[in-house]
Design a protein around this motif. Structure first.
Motif, mmCIF file in Angstrom:
data_model
loop_
_atom_site.group_PDB
_atom_site.id
_atom_site.type_symbol
_atom_site.label_atom_id
_atom_site.label_comp_id
_atom_site.label_asym_id
_atom_site.label_seq_id
_atom_site.Cartn_x
_atom_site.Cartn_y
_atom_site.Cartn_z
ATOM 1 N N ASN A 4 0.842 -1.194 0.000
ATOM 2 C CA ASN A 4 0.000 0.000 0.000
ATOM 3 C C ASN A 4 0.883 1.252 0.000
ATOM 4 O OD1 ASN A 4 0.899 0.308 2.629
ATOM 5 N ND2 ASN A 4 -1.047 -0.171 3.580
ATOM 6 N N GLN A 5 0.271 2.425 0.113
ATOM 7 C CA GLN A 5 0.986 3.705 0.037
ATOM 8 C C GLN A 5 2.149 3.784 1.014
ATOM 9 O OE1 GLN A 5 0.582 6.330 -1.930
ATOM 10 N NE2 GLN A 5 -1.502 6.303 -2.695
ATOM 11 N N SER A 6 1.977 3.215 2.203
ATOM 12 C CA SER A 6 3.016 3.313 3.233
ATOM 13 C C SER A 6 3.983 2.130 3.205
ATOM 14 C CB SER A 6 2.370 3.454 4.612
ATOM 15 O OG SER A 6 1.527 2.372 4.873
ATOM 16 N N GLY A 7 3.877 1.259 2.223
ATOM 17 C CA GLY A 7 4.809 0.159 2.068
ATOM 18 C C GLY A 7 4.459 -1.103 2.827
ATOM 19 N N GLU A 8 3.255 -1.178 3.413
ATOM 20 C CA GLU A 8 2.839 -2.381 4.133
ATOM 21 C C GLU A 8 2.449 -3.464 3.137
ATOM 22 O OE1 GLU A 8 -0.277 -1.233 6.770
ATOM 23 O OE2 GLU A 8 0.949 0.287 7.744
ATOM 24 N N LYS A 9 2.909 -4.688 3.413
ATOM 25 C CA LYS A 9 2.738 -5.807 2.482
ATOM 26 C C LYS A 9 1.440 -6.564 2.736
ATOM 27 C CE LYS A 9 4.959 -10.207 1.504
ATOM 28 N NZ LYS A 9 6.064 -11.081 1.846
ATOM 29 N N SER A 10 0.805 -7.009 1.650
ATOM 30 C CA SER A 10 -0.339 -7.918 1.727
ATOM 31 C C SER A 10 -0.431 -8.682 0.405
ATOM 32 C CB SER A 10 -1.636 -7.152 2.012
ATOM 33 O OG SER A 10 -1.930 -6.270 0.966
ATOM 34 N N ASP A 11 -0.963 -9.890 0.465
ATOM 35 C CA ASP A 11 -1.131 -10.690 -0.746
ATOM 36 C C ASP A 11 -2.338 -10.206 -1.531
ATOM 37 O OD1 ASP A 11 1.013 -12.286 -0.138
ATOM 38 O OD2 ASP A 11 -0.179 -13.837 0.818
ATOM 39 N N VAL A 12 -2.231 -10.241 -2.839
ATOM 40 C CA VAL A 12 -3.342 -9.843 -3.696
ATOM 41 C C VAL A 12 -3.437 -10.841 -4.851
ATOM 42 C CG1 VAL A 12 -1.946 -8.220 -5.045
ATOM 43 C CG2 VAL A 12 -4.406 -7.930 -4.964
ATOM 44 N N THR A 13 -4.666 -11.236 -5.171
ATOM 45 C CA THR A 13 -4.925 -12.155 -6.287
ATOM 46 C C THR A 13 -5.848 -11.450 -7.270
ATOM 47 O OG1 THR A 13 -4.697 -14.075 -4.844
ATOM 48 C CG2 THR A 13 -5.869 -14.407 -6.915
ATOM 49 N N PHE A 14 -5.461 -11.456 -8.541
ATOM 50 C CA PHE A 14 -6.272 -10.794 -9.564
ATOM 51 C C PHE A 14 -6.161 -11.541 -10.874
ATOM 52 C CE2 PHE A 14 -2.067 -9.041 -9.761
ATOM 53 C CZ PHE A 14 -1.818 -8.840 -11.105
ATOM 54 N N LEU A 15 -7.066 -11.239 -11.787
ATOM 55 C CA LEU A 15 -7.120 -11.894 -13.096
ATOM 56 C C LEU A 15 -6.696 -10.933 -14.196
ATOM 57 C CD1 LEU A 15 -10.554 -13.713 -12.805
ATOM 58 C CD2 LEU A 15 -8.293 -14.728 -12.579
ATOM 59 N N ALA A 16 -6.068 -11.484 -15.218
ATOM 60 C CA ALA A 16 -5.726 -10.734 -16.424
ATOM 61 C C ALA A 16 -6.200 -11.555 -17.617
ATOM 62 C CB ALA A 16 -4.226 -10.494 -16.498
ATOM 63 N N SER A 17 -6.439 -10.892 -18.729
ATOM 64 C CA SER A 17 -6.938 -11.614 -19.897
ATOM 65 C C SER A 17 -5.860 -12.477 -20.543
ATOM 66 C CB SER A 17 -7.513 -10.638 -20.919
ATOM 67 O OG SER A 17 -6.510 -9.726 -21.311
ATOM 68 N N GLY A 18 -4.601 -12.238 -20.205
ATOM 69 C CA GLY A 18 -3.493 -13.025 -20.740
ATOM 70 C C GLY A 18 -2.268 -12.798 -19.873
#
Length: 116
Positions: free
Chosen positions: A64-78
């Protein structure tokens, strides 16, 4: 009979509201008004998982803006470009959208974490 039915319907409504407020996943975070929106920044530093119907799913470390880490899962078309930087618009675990950004556009705390 009406009183019992009213109690059952009321208890069901309360259970549904509690489920939305206290269970965090993509669906509940999307409609929960108490979950704040947040921008996360990621670098495409590993391959995504190819899905059968189409598209690629990525699970990466986001900051995030302050550099705190978290996992994120997202989709892309390719497949996405290796070492590209993305700004991901999230609401809890729900990913609204994402866009590619330049390294110079990353917040300073995120730049110090991600390599150029």
């Amino acid at each position: 009979m009406k009183k019992i039915l009213s109690i059952i319907v009321g208890a069901g409504a309360i259970a549904a509201i509690c489920g939305i407020l206290f269970i965090h996943n993509e669906i509940t975070d999307r409609i929960n008004p108490l979950v704040p929106r947040q921008d996360l920044y990621v670098q495409i530093n590993r391959d995504g998982q190819h899905l059968k119907p189409g598209g690629t799913e990525y699970t990466l470390d986001g900051y995030n803006q302050s550099g705190e880490k978290s996992d994120v899962t997202f989709l892309a078309s390719g497949d996405l470009r290796k070492n590209a930087y993305l700004k991901i618009y999230t609401k809890g675990k729900y990913v609204e959208t994402w866009e590619e950004v330049q390294y110079k556009d990353l917040p300073k705390d995120v730049q110090s974490t991600l390599k150029q």
